[in-house]
Design an enzyme around this catalytic site. Structure first.
Site, PDB file in Angstrom:
ATOM      1  N   GLY A  11      36.009  35.667  -3.100  1.00 41.41           N
ATOM      2  CA  GLY A  11      34.774  35.848  -3.872  1.00 41.41           C
ATOM      3  C   GLY A  11      34.050  37.146  -3.553  1.00 41.41           C
ATOM      4  O   GLY A  11      32.878  37.311  -3.903  1.00 41.41           O
ATOM      5  N   THR A  12      34.740  38.089  -2.908  1.00 37.83           N
ATOM      6  CA  THR A  12      34.037  39.290  -2.446  1.00 37.83           C
ATOM      7  C   THR A  12      33.852  40.343  -3.533  1.00 37.83           C
ATOM      8  O   THR A  12      32.915  41.133  -3.471  1.00 37.83           O
ATOM      9  CB  THR A  12      34.792  39.936  -1.265  1.00 37.83           C
ATOM     10  OG1 THR A  12      36.114  40.284  -1.710  1.00 37.83           O
ATOM     11  CG2 THR A  12      34.884  38.994  -0.075  1.00 37.83           C
ATOM     12  N   TYR A 147      54.511  39.022  -9.214  1.00 35.17           N
ATOM     13  CA  TYR A 147      53.153  38.551  -9.541  1.00 35.17           C
ATOM     14  C   TYR A 147      53.233  37.450 -10.605  1.00 35.17           C
ATOM     15  O   TYR A 147      52.613  36.395 -10.487  1.00 35.17           O
ATOM     16  CB  TYR A 147      52.327  39.739 -10.046  1.00 35.17           C
ATOM     17  CG  TYR A 147      50.916  39.408 -10.492  1.00 35.17           C
ATOM     18  CD1 TYR A 147      49.921  39.139  -9.561  1.00 35.17           C
ATOM     19  CD2 TYR A 147      50.577  39.381 -11.845  1.00 35.17           C
ATOM     20  CE1 TYR A 147      48.617  38.842  -9.972  1.00 35.17           C
ATOM     21  CE2 TYR A 147      49.282  39.093 -12.257  1.00 35.17           C
ATOM     22  CZ  TYR A 147      48.314  38.822 -11.314  1.00 35.17           C
ATOM     23  OH  TYR A 147      47.026  38.525 -11.721  1.00 35.17           O
TER      24      TYR A 147
HETATM   25  N1  LIG Z   1      41.733  41.689 -13.049  1.00 33.80           N
HETATM   26  C1  LIG Z   1      42.673  41.212 -13.856  1.00 33.80           C
HETATM   27  O1  LIG Z   1      43.127  41.901 -14.783  1.00 33.80           O
HETATM   28  C2  LIG Z   1      43.172  39.809 -13.671  1.00 33.80           C
HETATM   29  C3  LIG Z   1      43.830  39.183 -14.752  1.00 33.80           C
HETATM   30  C4  LIG Z   1      44.310  37.882 -14.582  1.00 33.80           C
HETATM   31  C5  LIG Z   1      44.147  37.237 -13.375  1.00 33.80           C
HETATM   32  N2  LIG Z   1      43.507  37.875 -12.342  1.00 33.80           N
HETATM   33  C6  LIG Z   1      43.383  37.154 -11.079  1.00 33.80           C
HETATM   34  O2  LIG Z   1      42.038  37.079 -10.719  1.00 33.80           O
HETATM   35  C7  LIG Z   1      41.925  36.904  -9.303  1.00 33.80           C
HETATM   36  C8  LIG Z   1      40.843  37.834  -8.795  1.00 33.80           C
HETATM   37  O3  LIG Z   1      41.251  39.163  -9.062  1.00 33.80           O
HETATM   38  P1  LIG Z   1      40.224  40.330  -9.406  1.00 33.80           P
HETATM   39  O4  LIG Z   1      40.709  40.993 -10.618  1.00 33.80           O
HETATM   40  O5  LIG Z   1      38.832  39.852  -9.333  1.00 33.80           O
HETATM   41  O6  LIG Z   1      40.569  41.343  -8.206  1.00 33.80           O
HETATM   42  P2  LIG Z   1      39.798  41.760  -6.873  1.00 33.80           P
HETATM   43  O7  LIG Z   1      38.476  42.323  -7.219  1.00 33.80           O
HETATM   44  O8  LIG Z   1      40.774  42.593  -6.136  1.00 33.80           O
HETATM   45  O9  LIG Z   1      39.559  40.382  -6.117  1.00 33.80           O
HETATM   46  C9  LIG Z   1      40.529  39.804  -5.301  1.00 33.80           C
HETATM   47  C10 LIG Z   1      39.832  38.877  -4.334  1.00 33.80           C
HETATM   48  O10 LIG Z   1      40.858  38.191  -3.579  1.00 33.80           O
HETATM   49  C11 LIG Z   1      40.594  38.388  -2.215  1.00 33.80           C
HETATM   50  N3  LIG Z   1      41.809  38.373  -1.419  1.00 33.80           N
HETATM   51  C12 LIG Z   1      42.904  39.171  -1.519  1.00 33.80           C
HETATM   52  N4  LIG Z   1      43.786  38.862  -0.568  1.00 33.80           N
HETATM   53  C13 LIG Z   1      43.245  37.849   0.157  1.00 33.80           C
HETATM   54  C14 LIG Z   1      43.660  37.093   1.275  1.00 33.80           C
HETATM   55  N5  LIG Z   1      44.845  37.320   1.867  1.00 33.80           N
HETATM   56  N6  LIG Z   1      42.836  36.122   1.748  1.00 33.80           N
HETATM   57  C15 LIG Z   1      41.638  35.889   1.157  1.00 33.80           C
HETATM   58  N7  LIG Z   1      41.181  36.571   0.115  1.00 33.80           N
HETATM   59  C16 LIG Z   1      41.989  37.543  -0.388  1.00 33.80           C
HETATM   60  C17 LIG Z   1      39.889  39.721  -2.122  1.00 33.80           C
HETATM   61  O11 LIG Z   1      39.202  39.750  -0.885  1.00 33.80           O
HETATM   62  P3  LIG Z   1      39.163  41.082   0.056  1.00 33.80           P
HETATM   63  O12 LIG Z   1      37.906  41.766  -0.382  1.00 33.80           O
HETATM   64  O13 LIG Z   1      39.102  40.570   1.426  1.00 33.80           O
HETATM   65  O14 LIG Z   1      40.409  41.852  -0.249  1.00 33.80           O
HETATM   66  C18 LIG Z   1      38.970  39.646  -3.326  1.00 33.80           C
HETATM   67  O15 LIG Z   1      37.830  38.882  -3.026  1.00 33.80           O
HETATM   68  C19 LIG Z   1      43.328  37.173  -8.747  1.00 33.80           C
HETATM   69  O16 LIG Z   1      43.964  35.954  -8.448  1.00 33.80           O
HETATM   70  C20 LIG Z   1      44.033  37.860  -9.905  1.00 33.80           C
HETATM   71  O17 LIG Z   1      45.412  37.650  -9.879  1.00 33.80           O
HETATM   72  C21 LIG Z   1      43.022  39.143 -12.467  1.00 33.80           C
END
Ligand SMILES: NC(=O)c1ccc[n+]([C@@H]2O[C@H](COP(=O)([O-])OP(=O)(O)OC[C@H]3O[C@@H](n4cnc5c(N)ncnc54)[C@H](OP(=O)(O)O)[C@@H]3O)[C@@H](O)[C@H]2O)c1
Length: 245
Positions: A11-12, A147
C-alpha cells in the site's frame, strides 16, 4: 461511513496507496504493508494518523507470520484483505532468468497464496478478500510471460478459495486493472521513452481517451471489500476504460 478494518499488501505507492487513501476517506481502519521502509514511512505520513504501516516482505513466510500477529494484537479480527503487492519486470520469454521467474512468482503468487492462508484465522465471518490481477490474464502482451503466469495463477486460486472458505464466510473477488499509470512502469526496466509510448498508446486507443489512474481503481476495490458486494463470488471487475473491448 464504515468502521471496517482492512489490510492492503503493497500500500505504499500506486494502486495500493490510492485504495488506502480512498478507504480512509470513508472511515475505514487501514493497515498497509510494503517492503521498502522509506516508501512505507512516506506513505504513512501522507495518509495521516488513522493509517498504520507494517514493514513486511510478502515473499517471506516469516514476514507474513509477523504481519498477521501484529495485526491480530493491534486490531483483533479484520474485515478484509486487498492482495495488491506485486512487481512487473519486462522480459522477453527467451531471456527470462530463473531469478526473475522466482522473484515474480514469489511476490505475485506465493506471497499472495500464503498471505491469504495465514490471515484466515483473523478474517471475520463475513469478510472479503480482493485480488489484484491484470488484463494480461486474458489479453496477451509481449515481454510479460512470467508476470502473466503469476496473475493467471492468482485468478485460478480465487475459484477454489470461494468453495473451500465458504463456510468461514470468506468471499474472494478480483479487480483486473488495465495499464494504470503508477511507479510500476519505472521499476519495470522499461526506458522512459518506452513508458511514454506505452502510456500514449493506451490513452489514444482507449474509449475513455486517457490512461487509467490508481484513483480509478480505488472505488471498485472499496465496492468489493464492502457489504455492497456481499453476494459476489469470484467476480472479476475489469477496470481498463474499455481498452480490451
Ligand atoms: N500499474 C499497472 O498498470 C497495473 C495493471 C494491472 C495490475 N497491476 C497490479 O497492481 C498492483 C500494484 O501495482 P502498482 O501499479 O500500484 O505498482 P507500484 O506502485 O509499484 O506498487 C507496488 C506495491 O507493491 C509493493 N511490493 C512490491 N514488492 C513487495 C514485497 N516483496 N513485499 C511487500 N510489498 C511489495 C510495493 O512496496 P515497496 O514500496 O516496498 O516496493 C508497492 O507498495 C500489482 O500487483 C500490479 O501487478 C498494476
Amino acid at each position: 461511513m464504515s468502521t471496517k478494518t482492512i489490510v492492503i499488501t503493497g500500500g505504499t505507492t500506486g494502486i495500493g496507496f490510492s485504495c488506502a487513501e480512498y478507504l480512509l476517506g470513508l472511515n475505514y481502519q487501514v493497515i498497509i504493508t510494503g517492503k521498502t521502509k522509506d516508501n512505507l514511512d512516506s506513505a504513512v505520513s501522507k495518509l495521516g494518523n488513522n493509517s498504520v504501516g507494517i514493514l513486511s516482505d510478502t515473499s517471506s513466510l516469516n514476514d507474513i507470520d509477523n504481519l498477521v500477529s501484529q495485526v491480530k494484537s493491534r486490531f483483533g479480527k479484520i474485515d478484509g484483505l486487498f492482495i495488491n503487492a506485486g512487481i512487473f519486470k519486462a522480459s522477453n520469454f527467451e531471456q527470462t532468468s530463473e531469478e526473475l521467474f522466482d522473484q515474480t512468482m514469489n511476490i505475485n503468487f506465493k506471497g499472495a497464496f500464503f498471505t491469504i492462508q495465514k490471515f484466515i484465522p483473523i478474517l471475520k465471518n463475513p469478510s472479503s478478500v480482493v485480488l489484484n490481477t491484470s488484463i494480461v490474464v486474458f489479453k496477451a502482451f509481449a515481454d510479460t510471460s512470467v508476470y502473466t503466469a503469476s496473475k493467471a495463477a492468482l485468478e485460478s486460486l480465487s475459484k477454489v478459495l470461494n468453495i473451500e472458505l465458504a463456510d468461514k464466510g470468506i468471499r474472494v473477488n478480483i479487480v483486473s486493472p488495465g495499464v494504470t499509470e503508477s511507479p510500476i512502469q519505472k521499476k519495470s526496466g522499461m526506458s522512459d521513452d518506452a513508458i511514454d509510448n506505452l502510456l500514449k498508446h493506451f490513452s489514444s486507443t482507449s474509449p475513455i481517451g486517457r490512461i487509467i489512474q490508481p484513483t480509478d481503481i480505488a472505488p471498485i476495490v472499496e465496492f468489493l471489500l464492502s457489504d455492497k458486494s456481499q453476494v459476489l463470488r469470484n467476480e472479476k471487475i475489469i477496470v481498463d476504460g474499455g481498452t480490451t473491448l
